[in-house]
Write an enzyme that holds these catalytic residues in place. Structure first.
Site, PDB file in Angstrom:
ATOM      1  N   LYS A 513       0.995  -1.140  -0.169  1.00 47.28           N
ATOM      2  CA  LYS A 513       0.082   0.046  -0.148  1.00 47.28           C
ATOM      3  C   LYS A 513       0.973   1.258   0.056  1.00 47.28           C
ATOM      4  O   LYS A 513       1.625   1.655   0.963  1.00 47.28           O
ATOM      5  CB  LYS A 513      -0.813   0.044   1.135  1.00 47.28           C
ATOM      6  CG  LYS A 513      -1.842   1.340   1.311  1.00 47.28           C
ATOM      7  CD  LYS A 513      -2.721   1.101   2.393  1.00 47.28           C
ATOM      8  CE  LYS A 513      -3.839   2.392   2.422  1.00 47.28           C
ATOM      9  NZ  LYS A 513      -4.667   2.202   3.723  1.00 47.28           N
ATOM     10  N   LYS A 565      -2.052  -1.775  -3.622  1.00 49.94           N
ATOM     11  CA  LYS A 565      -2.993  -0.519  -3.715  1.00 49.94           C
ATOM     12  C   LYS A 565      -2.106   0.728  -3.864  1.00 49.94           C
ATOM     13  O   LYS A 565      -1.181   1.015  -2.814  1.00 49.94           O
ATOM     14  CB  LYS A 565      -3.853  -0.485  -2.233  1.00 49.94           C
ATOM     15  CG  LYS A 565      -4.765   0.744  -2.480  1.00 49.94           C
ATOM     16  CD  LYS A 565      -5.676   0.452  -0.900  1.00 49.94           C
ATOM     17  CE  LYS A 565      -6.475   1.856  -0.855  1.00 49.94           C
ATOM     18  NZ  LYS A 565      -7.361   1.892   0.243  1.00 49.94           N
TER      19      LYS A 565
END
Length: 651
Positions: A513, A565
């Protein structure tokens, strides 16, 4: 970086023909010396970096090979030998060092050197080309069969599979074609393919690329299909003579629009050097049909093979031998050979439930996405489930916040209450997922608790994550999505869940992330209180290798699925993680990606529906098993009801 020739090599004479040798990084020294002996000015420039795989599948394959679990080993390049030899192999029980051991016995040099490759005598080793055979011999094993310079030649050497003894190990490049596995499977062999290395393109220096386009180089040597495609993209001047190592590189070069002048007789450095000499001495124009260093028929009236056929003068160039366009001629043909498709079950719908509202609230920066009441959440979740989505990822938007995010662990808090409601209403009809992070619940907006100096306290945050995990599991979540990027979060949460008896609750780790600007609209959606940024715990957008380290840690700590992500801006990371991961991999098409498409479509700049489906296919092509997307329910409905005519190409 340009590779230098050994100091012992003779300096090129003034005016010597320039030869471009775009070999993988660190390769090509022997060929360069042979070409310099011809008086040529050789320039080596790496255009491919080969990253050897030492991951779990490769280690398991090497261990099984040392234990004699395969009857056949197929090696198609020297790099495969190197990759195999670089992985340590444990000693099988009851064997001594003379029987098995490390696949490679290091020589003590700081650089990788050929050592001893131990393969049981019961394993038949078949290799492609003398180059691969030489690499194998350098590691102490003589090949049992040496095929010509192509995978097809190797397949042809294999007899039909016997009733027993038909197991084949095939370590290969991630970019390898299906010729060998398909051909051996057709003969009845049970083939296990494992990725030994992954090639990654490297850019040419600007001056070299300019010289290639403007005809400064007399000859360019192509030693793989990937190198052929890379050089074609750079642009090769028509006067430059193109030499290839074999049929695959010739086909790739021609498919990319290059004219191939000479093909090596053998897939070796000597064969290539001879082909370069022939290309320079041949007076014919490079636009003639490709020449191969093989004896010509003694009968000038004998029929010519397709490779010898002269081009049609009316065409003004060589007639293509390979025509990939044949497989693109009709929609039905394209559908027949389509490599990746979408299913509603591949998609996960992120949803927001807000405390203290009586009606849905639109999110201005995410047109079409809502902050739900509990009732509207159930209606939308039920609709998405009936359409066939794979799961729902729930985010809570509390009315009150504090420094430690108390609402995240309150059984009556907005997120846990909504999870319990969905669990009662939907049961196991879909996978109910919960975002496990404190940022929506803290008044400072960070993903963890702060210490006295205002920094995120990693270890204190793990305690809060344990409590949050138990609250979500008890509310009925099937999967928890730890997204805070704290060190050790997966291990801490798994330990807490198991100790409380929640053995079946899975962890969908936000493994890679990034501290991304693409999250902007999401912060509107959750009413973020963040001041500052999250760069001390989310990953640096400039880093890719770091994601593989996070992957290794998360899997070791107990992650059941892993995620990258954002999505589209990080497809390179997604592909790397998917190639290395032993567990399913997902991607999150984040709010900024969604908002950009909706804004462009609202202005009439793009075809919204086609862009949505194309972007989702991009995730699947890069290796994602699941995709979190705000279009999940809508797209699932398209597939359930039948795609309209203008979208049928995505079936």
């Amino acid at each position: 970086m340009t590779a230098s020739l050994p100091p012992s090599a003779a300096a090129p004479s003034r005016g010597a023909a320039r030869v471009l040798l775009p070999r993988p990084e660190g390769r090509g020294g022997a060929l360069a010396r042979l070409l310099q002996e011809q008086g040529l000015h050789v320039e080596q420039h790496p255009v491919v970096e080969l990253r050897l795989h030492h991951d779990a599948p490769m280690r398991e394959a090497v261990s099984a090979l040392a234990a004699g679990q395969w009857e056949h080993l197929v090696l198609t390049s020297p790099r495969t030998v190197e990759a195999l030899a670089a992985v340590p192999s444990p000693l099988p029980e009851g064997t001594g060092t003379a029987d098995a051991g490390p696949m490679l016995q290091e020589t003590g040099s700081a650089e990788h050197q050929p050592g001893v490759l131990r393969i049981p005598a019961s394993v038949t080793v078949t290799v492609v080309g003398e180059g691969t055979a030489s690499a194998l011999r350098a590691c102490g094993r003589e090949p049992d069969r040496v095929a010509g310079g192509s995978g097809q030649a190797l397949v042809e050497q294999f007899p039909p599979a016997p009733d027993t003894g038909a197991r084949v190990l095939f370590p290969a490049s991630a970019a390898a074609a299906g010729t060998v596995p398909d051909g051996l499977a057709a003969k009845g062999y049970a083939l296990t393919r494992v990725t030994a290395y992954t090639p990654h393109p490297l850019p040419l220096p600007p001056q070299v690329a300019h010289d290639l386009r403007t005809g400064v180089y007399r000859v360019v040597v192509l030693t793989s299909s990937m190198i052929a495609r890379i050089l074609a993209e750079q642009g090769v001047h028509p006067s430059t003579r193109v030499v290839t190592i074999g049929d695959p590189s010739t086909a790739a070069a021609r498919a990319a629009g290059l004219t191939v002048h000479h093909q090596a007789r053998t897939a070796t450095d000597r064969g290539l050097a001879d082909a370069v000499r022939a290309a320079l001495s041949d007076p014919s124009d490079p636009s003639d049909s490709v020449h191969q260093e093989t004896p010509m028929t003694s009968d000038p009236t004998a029929p010519r093979t397709p490779r010898q056929q002269a081009p049609d003068a009316a065409v003004g160039g060589p007639v293509p031998i390979v025509r990939p366009r044949r497989l693109r001629t009709t929609g039905a043909m394209r559908s027949l050979v389509r490599e990746h498709t979408l299913r509603p079950a591949d998609l996960v719908l992120p949803m927001f439930v807000r405390e203290g509202i009586t009606e849905d609230q639109p999110i201005s920066s995410m047109p079409g996405v809502l902050q739900h009441t509990e009732d509207s959440l159930v209606r939308a979740a039920t609709e998405a489930t009936e359409r066939g989505v794979g799961g729902l990822m729930l985010f809570g938007v509390p009315k009150y916040k504090d420094a430690v995010g108390s609402g995240a662990t309150d059984p009556d808090g907005v997120l846990n209450r909504a999870l319990a409601r969905l669990s009662r209403e939907l049961g196991d009809a879909t996978v109910i997922m919960a975002d496990l992070c404190l940022d929506e619940f803290t008044d400072h907006g960070h993903c963890g608790v702060l210490d006295a100096e205002g920094r995120v306290d990693n270890d204190a945050t793990l305690g809060r994550y344990r409590e949050m995990a138990l609250a979500q599991a008890e509310a009925g979540a099937h999967l928890l999505g730890p997204s805070g990027m704290m060190d050790g979060q997966i291990a801490a949460i798994r330990e807490a869940l198991d100790a409380a008896g929640h053995l079946d609750v899975g962890l969908y780790a936000y493994t890679a992330k990034y501290a991304s600007a693409f999250f902007g609209p999401f912060r509107d959606a959750v009413g973020s209180s963040l001041s500052g940024d999250r760069r001390t715990y989310q990953q640096d957008p400039a880093n890719g290798r770091e994601a593989l380290r996070e992957l290794e840690l998360d899997v070791a700590e107990g992650a059941d699925l892993v995620m990258v992500k954002p999505g589209l801006p990080y497809l390179d990371v997604l592909a790397e993680v998917a190639a290395a991961s032993p567990v399913p991999v997902g991607a999150y098409q984040v709010s900024g990606e969604y908002a950009m498409v909706e804004a462009a479509a609202a202005n009439g700049w793009i075809d919204r529906d086609k862009v949505i489906l194309e972007s989702l296919l991009a995730f699947r092509r890069a290796g994602a098993t699941t995709v979190l997307t705000y279009w999940a329910s809508e797209v699932a409905g398209w597939y359930r009801d039948g795609l309209p005519a203008h979208l049928r190409e995505f079936l």
